[in-house]
Design a protein around this motif. Sequence first.
Motif, PDB file in Angstrom:
ATOM      1  N   TRP A   1       2.085   2.825  -3.360  1.00 39.41           N
ATOM      2  CA  TRP A   1       1.157   3.323  -4.380  1.00 39.41           C
ATOM      3  C   TRP A   1       0.817   4.797  -4.165  1.00 39.41           C
ATOM      4  CZ3 TRP A   1       0.322   0.638  -8.602  1.00 39.41           C
ATOM      5  CH2 TRP A   1       0.414  -0.750  -8.571  1.00 39.41           C
TER       6      TRP A   1
ATOM      7  N   LYS B   1       0.807  -1.213   0.000  1.00 43.54           N
ATOM      8  CA  LYS B   1       0.000   0.000   0.000  1.00 43.54           C
ATOM      9  C   LYS B   1       0.843   1.268   0.000  1.00 43.54           C
ATOM     10  CE  LYS B   1      -3.380   2.535   2.780  1.00 43.54           C
ATOM     11  NZ  LYS B   1      -4.170   2.543   4.040  1.00 43.54           N
TER      12      LYS B   1
ATOM     13  N   ARG C   1      -4.964   2.616  -3.687  1.00 46.85           N
ATOM     14  CA  ARG C   1      -4.832   2.670  -2.228  1.00 46.85           C
ATOM     15  C   ARG C   1      -6.176   2.358  -1.557  1.00 46.85           C
ATOM     16  NH1 ARG C   1      -0.199   5.028  -0.198  1.00 46.85           N
ATOM     17  NH2 ARG C   1      -1.308   5.631   1.700  1.00 46.85           N
TER      18      ARG C   1
END
Length: 375
Positions: A117, A114, A123
């Motif tokens: 990104w 995560k 996300r």
Amino acid sequence: MTRRFSVSAFCFLWLVSCGKSDMPEASEYGICGQMQLEYATQFGVDYCDNGCALIHIAEEDYLFVPTGCSVPENNTLPVIFQPSGNIYLASSSAMDLFDAIGGMDAVSMTSTDKDGWSLPNVRQAMEHEKLVFIGKYSAPDYEALTESDCPLAIENMMISHSPSVREQIESLGIPVIVERSSYEQHPLGRMEWMKLYGLLLGKEETAESVFQEKAAVLQAVESDDIPPEEQKTAAFFSITTNGSVTIRKPGDYISQMIQLAGGQYIFAPDMLHVDDNALSTMNIQMESFYANAKDADILIYNSTIEGQLNSISQLIEKSSVFQDFRAVQNDNVWCTEQNFYQQTSGAADMIADLRKIFCGQADTAEQLHYLHRIH
């Protein structure tokens, strides 16, 4: 200027250049047409009269079988059945193209966590566990791939450094596509790979529509040429922790964006000893950068590698010689946003941003998508 590149021509050139002799004969599959490509040269698609399609990527061929179609009896190619979900997308540059055509629901696994990104929809998908990180591309969670009945894995060229990973994924019965968008010479060639993903997801018309809408932005820029004598020069770079400078190689897609926007990339091939490798960047010493870029009209700092800059003073902290640069003295220093590299579908918008900078029309941050001025 747009250009059409037929898949038949692509296949012929590939056959001649690679000496490949086992490419499937068109007659064996009943070829009845080709996907029309305007910029991309690294993939091609032949349509079969039974509803299937042959996908060509470098030296690899695949048979794509949409829902409702069947595999021909004489097929010897790896088969990709139309996926409805659970794709493993290890290529981060492809994620935005799936998003652009409304195909995020078909992707459930990624090799980027995560925090890696910058794309909002990605996300958000990870926050809601619709998209799951299953380990780096070089060490994916094979159990997760099998438990999810993954129908397809899409890797980028980095997988060539871990060939055993690809072999392991394929041994699970999962076809692997290695996308080569980074080898496209034209910036919109990278973006045109959305047409391939549109084919896979049954969203070809959507992909074509989105691509044409994006390409129209570039066409509008190209219709208003800037005379060579009025073109601004620009350097695109970042400073490493050891003080050297990372620049884009002359001729790569960033330098082409600058040209398409009506500017001139400050580094020409004969100015530097360009490394003969597949990388699009190269490191040079600050002395060489100073000698070649001191008089550039515009400096563009690449935030992706070493982080964003918020002020010119931060740039000067990295090296005091920047005080002598024309662009610094003229307050013409810019920095890329963090979303620039991952938002592959934004190539034309980036070119439009550059055009506004070159023409002195970027007065406010709201006018730009991927760049901001630093003072």
